[in-house]
Design a protein around this motif. Structure first.
Motif, short mmCIF file in Angstrom:
data_model
loop_
_atom_site.label_atom_id
_atom_site.label_comp_id
_atom_site.label_asym_id
_atom_site.label_seq_id
_atom_site.Cartn_x
_atom_site.Cartn_y
_atom_site.Cartn_z
N LEU A 24 0.65 -1.39 0.02
CA LEU A 24 -0.24 0.28 -0.01
C LEU A 24 0.71 1.40 0.02
N VAL A 25 0.36 2.14 -0.76
CA VAL A 25 1.26 3.49 -0.67
C VAL A 25 -0.15 4.46 -0.74
N ILE A 26 0.17 5.66 0.16
CA ILE A 26 -0.76 6.13 0.26
C ILE A 26 -0.03 7.64 0.33
N ARG A 27 -0.57 8.92 -0.44
CA ARG A 27 -0.02 10.01 -0.76
C ARG A 27 -1.28 10.89 -0.49
N ASP A 28 -0.64 11.78 0.57
CA ASP A 28 -2.23 13.32 0.50
C ASP A 28 -3.34 12.26 0.95
N GLY A 29 -2.99 11.15 1.84
CA GLY A 29 -4.22 10.83 2.46
C GLY A 29 -5.27 9.84 1.10
N LYS A 30 -4.73 9.65 -0.19
CA LYS A 30 -5.03 8.95 -0.93
C LYS A 30 -4.43 7.51 -1.73
N SER A 31 -4.66 6.78 -1.18
CA SER A 31 -4.56 5.04 -2.54
C SER A 31 -3.91 5.92 -3.37
#
Length: 329
Positions: A24-31
């Motif tokens: 899982l990569v989460i960036r700025d609150g989004k997957s």
């Protein structure tokens, strides 16, 4: 190459008819990446998915620390309480050890893994760890003077949670952390209790192939490593670490403060988190599982890799994936 193809290349060894992994990569609150590879159960040919629950091993420690911080917010305890205030059966030599020192691995208690009889076949619980430590008349060092990673310290924290809350540790986690955050399939697993949904089983590789090595004599100790979770649920946990929905800002600052140096000059330790430069992270290793959770809170980026095999340790893979999104080469 696209980021997805690069990640696929990094995770190549987990693809095919082998024990797998979830990423899982989460960036700025989004997957932005949610991928699963290989099998959660080789015998029954169950594929790994984003909902697959892996034994987190020491990634559990951040939840144990959060449980203590919630009880401190409730006024049920102070992190500067002496451990023996809550666990008076421990020997007098442990009297100076505080909850704060247990959280930061600076208490100096003897490793319980070294105290287990060589004939041990049944699984230990946290209460069994307490009994092993009750018989010790010395410490590794004066509390607060050095760092030494201590699974036993986090086992004692789980027992303190039970004493202070009046709930079993697994129930406290469910009621105060997992349910409020919508982590509906996450649990501290107890044999005879609720089963682990979408469970991954652990494996080890040998010259003859993969063999199931899912549990050891220490796998039932909860405080140091007994939680099962998925990347879907850890997505919710990661989000909660940015605001006050679970822990107050003051509690989160306590968890993320570098309280001590470690045996690696580049790494400090908070409460259940390692601290390296701008990252917060923790790995988890137990028989048949290797996991890592890396956060870059100032960059609003997190990378999580969960795997059900005895190797490799995925920290460097997570860093390689993170570099794709941090603009580094």
């Amino acid at each position: 190459m696209t980021d997805e193809s690069v990640i696929g290349a990094i995770m190549l060894a987990y693809q095919g008819d082998v024990p797998g992994a979830s990423v899982l990569v989460i960036r700025d609150g989004k997957s932005v990446v949610r991928k699963a590879y290989g099998f959660a159960n080789l015998e029954d040919h169950e594929l790994t998915t984003a909902a697959t629950n892996f034994r987190l091993a020491s990634v559990t420690k951040q939840f144990t620390a959060a449980a203590i911080l919630l009880l401190a917010e409730d006024g049920r305890l102070s992190i500067d309480d002496r451990m023996r205030q809550w666990l008076p059966s421990l020997p007098a030599v442990t009297d100076p050890i505080t909850i704060r020192q247990l959280l930061s691995h600076t208490g100096g208690m003897i490793d319980y893994e070294d105290l287990m009889p060589v004939t041990q076949r049944t699984q230990l619980r946290d209460s069994d760890v307490l009994h092993l430590l009750e018989a010790q008349d010395h410490l590794y060092f004066a509390p607060g003077t050095h760092y030494r990673y201590s699974n036993g310290g986090y086992s004692m924290l789980a027992l303190i949670v039970e004493k202070a809350s009046g709930l079993r540790f697994e129930d406290f986690l469910k009621q105060r952390i997992f349910e409020p955050l919508g982590m509906r399939n996450t649990l501290a697993y107890v044999n005879g209790g609720p089963p682990v949904p979408h469970r991954a089983y652990g494996y080890s590789e040998s010259a003859t192939g993969w063999a199931r090595t899912d549990q050891s004599t220490t796998s039932a100790v909860l405080g140091d490593g007994g939680i099962y979770s998925s990347i879907d649920d850890l997505d919710r946990w990661d989000a909660a670490l940015y605001d006050d929905r679970l822990l107050s800002d003051a509690s989160r600052k306590l968890a993320f403060t570098a309280w001590t140096t470690t045996d690696d000059a580049n790494v400090s330790y908070g409460f259940g988190w390692r601290i390296t430069g701008e990252s917060l992270w923790h790995s988890g290793e137990s028989i048949g599982f290797r996991n890592v959770f890396v956060r870059y809170p100032q960059r609003h980026l997190s990378v999580i890799i969960l795997s059900n095999r005895n190797g490799p340790e995925p920290y460097r893979m997570a860093l390689a994936i993170a570099r794709l999104f941090l603009g580094e080469t």
